[in-house]
Design a protein around this motif. Structure first.
Motif, PDB file in Angstrom:
ATOM      1  N   ASP A   1     -10.268  -1.446   6.211  1.00  0.00           N
ATOM      2  CA  ASP A   1     -11.648  -0.715   7.099  1.00  0.00           C
ATOM      3  C   ASP A   1     -11.086   0.256   7.960  1.00  0.00           C
ATOM      4  O   ASP A   1     -11.870   1.090   8.212  1.00  0.00           O
ATOM      5  CB  ASP A   1     -12.198  -2.089   7.964  1.00  0.00           C
ATOM      6  N   SER A   2      -9.652   0.352   8.331  1.00  0.00           N
ATOM      7  CA  SER A   2      -9.243   1.268   9.377  1.00  0.00           C
ATOM      8  C   SER A   2      -8.538   2.550   8.596  1.00  0.00           C
ATOM      9  O   SER A   2      -8.180   3.418   9.015  1.00  0.00           O
ATOM     10  CB  SER A   2      -7.904   0.777  10.029  1.00  0.00           C
ATOM     11  N   GLY A   3      -8.845   2.473   7.060  1.00  0.00           N
ATOM     12  CA  GLY A   3      -8.479   3.811   6.263  1.00  0.00           C
ATOM     13  C   GLY A   3      -6.992   3.448   5.810  1.00  0.00           C
ATOM     14  O   GLY A   3      -6.444   4.518   5.070  1.00  0.00           O
ATOM     15  N   ILE A   4      -6.392   2.382   5.984  1.00  0.00           N
ATOM     16  CA  ILE A   4      -5.098   2.123   5.298  1.00  0.00           C
ATOM     17  C   ILE A   4      -4.912   1.285   4.373  1.00  0.00           C
ATOM     18  O   ILE A   4      -5.239   0.294   4.331  1.00  0.00           O
ATOM     19  CB  ILE A   4      -4.143   1.716   6.845  1.00  0.00           C
ATOM     20  N   LYS A   5      -4.508   2.105   3.219  1.00  0.00           N
ATOM     21  CA  LYS A   5      -4.827   1.465   1.747  1.00  0.00           C
ATOM     22  C   LYS A   5      -3.527   1.278   1.299  1.00  0.00           C
ATOM     23  O   LYS A   5      -3.606   1.211  -0.088  1.00  0.00           O
ATOM     24  CB  LYS A   5      -5.902   1.953   1.337  1.00  0.00           C
ATOM     25  N   ASN A   6      -2.199   1.228   1.641  1.00  0.00           N
ATOM     26  CA  ASN A   6      -1.011   1.404   1.019  1.00  0.00           C
ATOM     27  C   ASN A   6      -0.189   0.240   1.836  1.00  0.00           C
ATOM     28  O   ASN A   6       0.220   0.313   2.820  1.00  0.00           O
ATOM     29  CB  ASN A   6      -0.132   2.653   1.266  1.00  0.00           C
ATOM     30  N   ILE A   7       0.186  -0.925   1.028  1.00  0.00           N
ATOM     31  CA  ILE A   7       0.701  -2.045   1.820  1.00  0.00           C
ATOM     32  C   ILE A   7       1.708  -2.651   0.530  1.00  0.00           C
ATOM     33  O   ILE A   7       1.400  -2.912  -0.675  1.00  0.00           O
ATOM     34  CB  ILE A   7      -0.398  -3.095   2.156  1.00  0.00           C
ATOM     35  N   VAL A   8       3.002  -2.770   1.331  1.00  0.00           N
ATOM     36  CA  VAL A   8       4.011  -3.470   0.586  1.00  0.00           C
ATOM     37  C   VAL A   8       4.682  -4.216   1.354  1.00  0.00           C
ATOM     38  O   VAL A   8       4.961  -4.303   2.537  1.00  0.00           O
ATOM     39  CB  VAL A   8       5.108  -2.374  -0.016  1.00  0.00           C
ATOM     40  N   LEU A   9       5.180  -5.338   0.570  1.00  0.00           N
ATOM     41  CA  LEU A   9       5.827  -6.424   1.219  1.00  0.00           C
ATOM     42  C   LEU A   9       7.486  -6.133   1.648  1.00  0.00           C
ATOM     43  O   LEU A   9       7.823  -5.652   0.517  1.00  0.00           O
ATOM     44  CB  LEU A   9       5.686  -7.831   0.679  1.00  0.00           C
ATOM     45  N   LYS A  10       8.081  -6.736   2.627  1.00  0.00           N
ATOM     46  CA  LYS A  10       9.699  -6.343   2.640  1.00  0.00           C
ATOM     47  C   LYS A  10      10.278  -7.127   1.583  1.00  0.00           C
ATOM     48  O   LYS A  10      11.438  -6.724   1.280  1.00  0.00           O
ATOM     49  CB  LYS A  10       9.857  -6.664   4.093  1.00  0.00           C
ATOM     50  N   THR A  11       9.644  -8.227   1.081  1.00  0.00           N
ATOM     51  CA  THR A  11      10.216  -8.908  -0.134  1.00  0.00           C
ATOM     52  C   THR A  11      10.109  -8.112  -1.494  1.00  0.00           C
ATOM     53  O   THR A  11      10.794  -8.828  -2.402  1.00  0.00           O
ATOM     54  CB  THR A  11       9.908 -10.356   0.009  1.00  0.00           C
TER      55      THR A  11
ATOM     56  N   LEU B   1       1.569   9.801  -0.605  1.00  0.00           N
ATOM     57  CA  LEU B   1       1.819  11.128  -0.500  1.00  0.00           C
ATOM     58  C   LEU B   1       0.511  12.107  -1.086  1.00  0.00           C
ATOM     59  O   LEU B   1       0.229  13.174  -0.970  1.00  0.00           O
ATOM     60  CB  LEU B   1       3.086  11.761  -0.902  1.00  0.00           C
ATOM     61  N   LYS B   2       0.046  11.276  -2.002  1.00  0.00           N
ATOM     62  CA  LYS B   2      -1.252  11.784  -2.944  1.00  0.00           C
ATOM     63  C   LYS B   2      -2.442  11.497  -2.211  1.00  0.00           C
ATOM     64  O   LYS B   2      -3.692  11.746  -2.960  1.00  0.00           O
ATOM     65  CB  LYS B   2      -1.022  11.395  -4.519  1.00  0.00           C
ATOM     66  N   GLY B   3      -2.746  10.717  -1.425  1.00  0.00           N
ATOM     67  CA  GLY B   3      -3.774  10.175  -0.741  1.00  0.00           C
ATOM     68  C   GLY B   3      -4.484   9.123  -1.620  1.00  0.00           C
ATOM     69  O   GLY B   3      -5.511   8.882  -1.497  1.00  0.00           O
ATOM     70  N   LYS B   4      -3.693   8.235  -2.437  1.00  0.00           N
ATOM     71  CA  LYS B   4      -4.240   7.206  -3.211  1.00  0.00           C
ATOM     72  C   LYS B   4      -3.657   5.799  -2.863  1.00  0.00           C
ATOM     73  O   LYS B   4      -2.742   5.806  -1.940  1.00  0.00           O
ATOM     74  CB  LYS B   4      -3.751   7.435  -4.581  1.00  0.00           C
ATOM     75  N   LYS B   5      -4.340   4.849  -3.066  1.00  0.00           N
ATOM     76  CA  LYS B   5      -4.527   3.519  -2.581  1.00  0.00           C
ATOM     77  C   LYS B   5      -3.162   2.919  -3.512  1.00  0.00           C
ATOM     78  O   LYS B   5      -3.242   3.119  -4.575  1.00  0.00           O
ATOM     79  CB  LYS B   5      -5.580   2.607  -2.769  1.00  0.00           C
TER      80      LYS B   5
END
Length: 217
Positions: free
Chosen positions: A99-109, A123-127
């Protein structure tokens, strides 16, 4: 990956020394500049002074007041990518970030390939969500769906209630009226079909809105 350094400036924003140093070691051979910061003030200083292509952060460990802080940074620097690299993520928090426009998420594992896929997408503006993050999103059991009906403001109020703040204290902290907080409380109780604060806290813990350690009796 390309062996030549790309003319890209990254900021790794994490309070964990080993995480910062490990990421710098991994990313420095590939990208021209990799800055390390451990405070929000340090991050904002880099954003103000330089053109930053990408920020990689564990927002749960950083001194952000809430996900809204990240959302504001996203609005101020719309061309900059933001990757969340964390081990503390739930269905609800993924929705808040989205909802805040942040759509790139990875886990430390996750393995390194997942991180590099996320970097290229950002970098390409993709999710890009890693496989394990997608697994969290696909889980439909439990009270997650009902909890996701709450707004960002309502979720914040649930967390303040869990922290032991009274209605008056919440009103002062959020700079809103006592009546507005009461209205939020009524809406939260109605949406989640609970009738007391302890019942709300149990629901919030099960739904991933708060951790057990956040709940002050």
């Amino acid at each position: 990956m390309n062996n030549h350094k790309r003319n890209i400036t990254l900021v790794v924003a994490d309070t964990q020394f080993l995480t910062n140093e490990a990421l710098k070691s991994i990313l420095s051979p590939l990208y021209q500049v990799v800055h390390l910061v451990s405070t929000k003030a340090g991050l904002l200083q880099y954003l103000h002074q330089e053109t930053i292509s990408l920020v990689i952060t564990d927002y749960t460990l950083f001194d952000f007041d809430s996900i809204d802080d990240l959302g504001e940074i996203r609005k101020q620097y719309p061309d900059m990518g933001i990757i969340i690299l964390t081990n503390a993520i739930t269905h609800i928090k993924i929705k808040e970030l989205n909802d805040s426009g942040i759509k790139n998420i990875v886990l430390k594992t996750d393995d390194g390939d997942e991180l590099f896929h996320a970097i290229e997408a950002a970098l390409k503006g993709k999710k890009y969500y890693s496989g394990d993050v997608l697994d969290i999103l696909l889980k439909k059991d439990g009270p997650m769906e009902d909890a996701s009906l709450l707004t960002t403001s309502e979720i914040e109020i649930v967390r303040l209630i869990a922290a032991g703040l009274s209605t008056k204290e919440i009103a002062v902290k959020k700079h809103i009226s006592f009546h507005t907080v009461m209205t939020h409380r009524k809406n939260i109780f109605r949406k989640l079909s609970v009738s007391s604060s302890p019942e709300l806290m149990m629901y919030a813990i099960k739904a991933g809105l708060i951790d057990n350690i956040e709940y002050h009796i």
